[in-house]
Design a protein around this motif. Structure first.
Motif, short mmCIF file in Angstrom:
data_model
loop_
_atom_site.label_atom_id
_atom_site.label_comp_id
_atom_site.label_asym_id
_atom_site.label_seq_id
_atom_site.Cartn_x
_atom_site.Cartn_y
_atom_site.Cartn_z
N SER A 125 -53.76 58.99 14.35
CA SER A 125 -53.36 60.22 13.68
C SER A 125 -52.28 59.92 12.66
CB SER A 125 -52.85 61.24 14.70
OG SER A 125 -51.66 60.77 15.27
N PRO A 126 -52.23 60.67 11.56
CA PRO A 126 -51.22 60.41 10.54
C PRO A 126 -49.80 60.57 11.06
CG PRO A 126 -52.87 61.97 9.72
CD PRO A 126 -53.14 61.72 11.17
N SER A 127 -49.63 61.32 12.14
CA SER A 127 -48.29 61.56 12.65
C SER A 127 -47.90 60.57 13.73
CB SER A 127 -48.20 62.99 13.19
OG SER A 127 -49.10 63.15 14.26
N ALA A 128 -48.65 59.49 13.89
CA ALA A 128 -48.32 58.50 14.92
C ALA A 128 -46.95 57.91 14.64
CB ALA A 128 -49.38 57.41 14.94
N SER A 129 -46.22 57.66 15.69
CA SER A 129 -44.86 57.15 15.53
C SER A 129 -44.89 55.66 15.21
CB SER A 129 -44.06 57.38 16.81
OG SER A 129 -44.59 56.59 17.86
N ALA A 130 -43.75 55.14 14.77
CA ALA A 130 -43.65 53.74 14.42
C ALA A 130 -43.86 52.86 15.65
CB ALA A 130 -42.29 53.44 13.79
N SER A 131 -43.38 53.30 16.81
CA SER A 131 -43.57 52.50 18.02
C SER A 131 -45.03 52.43 18.41
CB SER A 131 -42.74 53.06 19.18
OG SER A 131 -43.17 54.37 19.50
N ALA A 132 -45.77 53.52 18.22
CA ALA A 132 -47.20 53.50 18.49
C ALA A 132 -47.91 52.56 17.53
CB ALA A 132 -47.79 54.89 18.40
N SER A 133 -47.45 52.54 16.28
CA SER A 133 -48.02 51.65 15.29
C SER A 133 -47.77 50.19 15.66
CB SER A 133 -47.43 51.95 13.92
OG SER A 133 -47.94 51.06 12.96
N ASP A 183 -50.55 47.36 16.49
CA ASP A 183 -50.59 46.04 15.86
C ASP A 183 -50.69 44.95 16.90
OD1 ASP A 183 -50.46 47.12 13.33
OD2 ASP A 183 -48.31 46.76 13.08
N THR A 184 -49.92 45.08 17.99
CA THR A 184 -49.96 44.09 19.06
C THR A 184 -51.34 44.08 19.72
OG1 THR A 184 -47.61 44.44 19.48
CG2 THR A 184 -48.87 43.36 21.21
N ASP A 185 -51.89 45.28 19.96
CA ASP A 185 -53.22 45.37 20.56
C ASP A 185 -54.27 44.73 19.64
OD1 ASP A 185 -52.14 46.71 22.71
OD2 ASP A 185 -52.80 48.70 22.04
N ARG A 186 -54.18 45.02 18.35
CA ARG A 186 -55.13 44.44 17.39
C ARG A 186 -55.02 42.93 17.34
NH1 ARG A 186 -53.73 47.56 12.48
NH2 ARG A 186 -53.14 49.27 13.78
N GLN A 187 -53.79 42.43 17.37
CA GLN A 187 -53.61 40.97 17.36
C GLN A 187 -54.21 40.34 18.60
OE1 GLN A 187 -49.38 40.53 16.86
NE2 GLN A 187 -49.46 40.82 14.65
N GLN A 188 -54.03 40.99 19.74
CA GLN A 188 -54.59 40.48 20.99
C GLN A 188 -56.12 40.52 20.95
OE1 GLN A 188 -53.01 38.93 23.54
NE2 GLN A 188 -55.08 38.49 24.23
N GLN A 189 -56.67 41.62 20.43
CA GLN A 189 -58.12 41.73 20.31
C GLN A 189 -58.67 40.66 19.37
OE1 GLN A 189 -58.68 45.77 19.05
NE2 GLN A 189 -58.59 46.60 21.13
N ARG A 190 -57.97 40.41 18.29
CA ARG A 190 -58.40 39.38 17.34
C ARG A 190 -58.37 38.01 18.00
NH1 ARG A 190 -55.37 37.07 12.09
NH2 ARG A 190 -57.14 35.96 11.22
N ALA A 191 -57.30 37.73 18.73
CA ALA A 191 -57.20 36.45 19.42
C ALA A 191 -58.32 36.30 20.44
CB ALA A 191 -55.84 36.31 20.09
N ASP A 192 -58.63 37.36 21.15
CA ASP A 192 -59.72 37.33 22.14
C ASP A 192 -61.06 37.06 21.47
OD1 ASP A 192 -57.84 37.85 24.11
OD2 ASP A 192 -58.38 39.99 24.30
N ARG A 193 -61.30 37.75 20.33
CA ARG A 193 -62.56 37.54 19.59
C ARG A 193 -62.66 36.11 19.09
NH1 ARG A 193 -61.25 42.43 17.17
NH2 ARG A 193 -60.70 41.35 15.25
N GLN A 194 -61.54 35.57 18.59
CA GLN A 194 -61.55 34.20 18.09
C GLN A 194 -61.83 33.20 19.21
OE1 GLN A 194 -57.78 33.90 16.07
NE2 GLN A 194 -58.59 34.79 14.19
N ALA A 195 -61.24 33.46 20.39
CA ALA A 195 -61.47 32.58 21.53
C ALA A 195 -62.94 32.63 21.97
CB ALA A 195 -60.55 32.96 22.68
N GLU A 196 -63.51 33.84 21.99
CA GLU A 196 -64.92 33.98 22.35
C GLU A 196 -65.81 33.27 21.34
OE1 GLU A 196 -65.90 38.11 22.79
OE2 GLU A 196 -64.29 38.44 24.24
N PHE A 197 -65.48 33.41 20.06
CA PHE A 197 -66.26 32.75 19.01
C PHE A 197 -66.18 31.24 19.18
CE2 PHE A 197 -66.31 30.63 14.85
CZ PHE A 197 -67.59 30.95 14.44
N ALA A 198 -64.97 30.71 19.37
CA ALA A 198 -64.80 29.27 19.52
C ALA A 198 -65.58 28.75 20.74
CB ALA A 198 -63.32 28.92 19.65
N GLU A 199 -65.54 29.51 21.82
CA GLU A 199 -66.26 29.11 23.02
C GLU A 199 -67.77 29.08 22.79
OE1 GLU A 199 -66.79 30.74 27.56
OE2 GLU A 199 -64.88 31.08 26.55
N ALA A 200 -68.30 30.12 22.16
CA ALA A 200 -69.73 30.18 21.87
C ALA A 200 -70.14 29.08 20.89
CB ALA A 200 -70.10 31.55 21.31
#
Length: 156
Positions: A39-47, A51-68
Motif C-alpha cells: 500500500s502507498p501508506s506503508a511505513s518505512a519499517s515495513a519497507s 527489502d529483507t524478505d525480497r533479498q532472502q527470496q532472491r538468495a533462495d531462488r539463486q541457490a535453487e538455480f545453482a543447485e538445478a
C-alpha cells in the motif's frame, strides 16, 4: 426480417456476456493486485522488512538455480555457485552506477519544470507529483515495479 432480429439478439447477448465478464474479472484482478502490491501508506519499517524478505527470496531462488544447474551439468553445487558469483562480480563493474534518491528527485524536478514550461503540466500538477515522489508513492529504479529505463526515475 427475423434473421436480422436473430443477429441483433446474438450481438446483444455477446455484448451482455462481455460486460458480465468484465464485471466479474475487474474485481478479481483488483483483489489480486491488492494482495501482491504494497500500500502507498506503508511505513518505512515495513519497507525495510520487505527489502529483507525480497533479498532472502532472491538468495533462495539463486541457490535453487545453482543447485538445478549443477545437477544438470553433473558438477558440485558449490562450484556452480562460485562461478556464478565470479560472473556477477565481473558484470558489476560493467553496470553504470545508479543515481541516489536525491539525484533522482532532482532529475524528476527538472523534467517536471520542463513539462510546465512546455505547457504539458500546470505548476500545481508538477507540485503534486513532486510531493507524491517525496512521500514515497512512486517506486524507484530497482524497487518493486520500478524501472531504471525511460520513464523511470533513472531514465532520461
Amino acid at each position: 426480417m427475423s434473421r436480422t432480429i436473430r443477429k441483433k439478439h446474438l450481438l446483444a447477448g455477446l455484448a451482455a456476456a462481455g460486460v458480465l465478464g468484465v464485471g466479474v474479472a475487474a474485481p478479481t484482478v483488483a483483489l489480486a493486485a491488492d494482495n501482491t502490491s504494497p500500500s502507498p501508506s506503508a511505513s518505512a519499517s515495513a519497507s525495510a522488512s520487505d527489502d529483507t524478505d525480497r533479498q532472502q527470496q532472491r538468495a533462495d531462488r539463486q541457490a535453487e538455480f545453482a543447485e538445478a544447474f549443477a545437477k544438470e551439468l553433473g558438477v558440485p553445487t558449490d562450484k556452480v555457485t562460485a562461478a556464478l558469483e565470479k560472473l556477477r562480480e565481473q558484470r558489476k563493474d560493467d553496470r553504470p552506477e545508479r543515481p541516489d534518491a536525491a539525484d533522482r528527485q532532482a532529475a524528476l524536478k527538472e523534467r517536471l519544470d520542463q513539462a510546465v514550461e512546455d505547457g504539458k503540466l500546470t505548476q500545481e500538477q508538477a507540485d503534486a507529483i513532486i510531493a507524491a515522489a517525496e512521500a514515497g508513492v512512486f517506486p524507484g529504479p530497482g524497487g518493486r515495479g520500478g524501472h531504471g529505463g525511460p520513464g523511470g526515475f533513472g531514465g532520461k
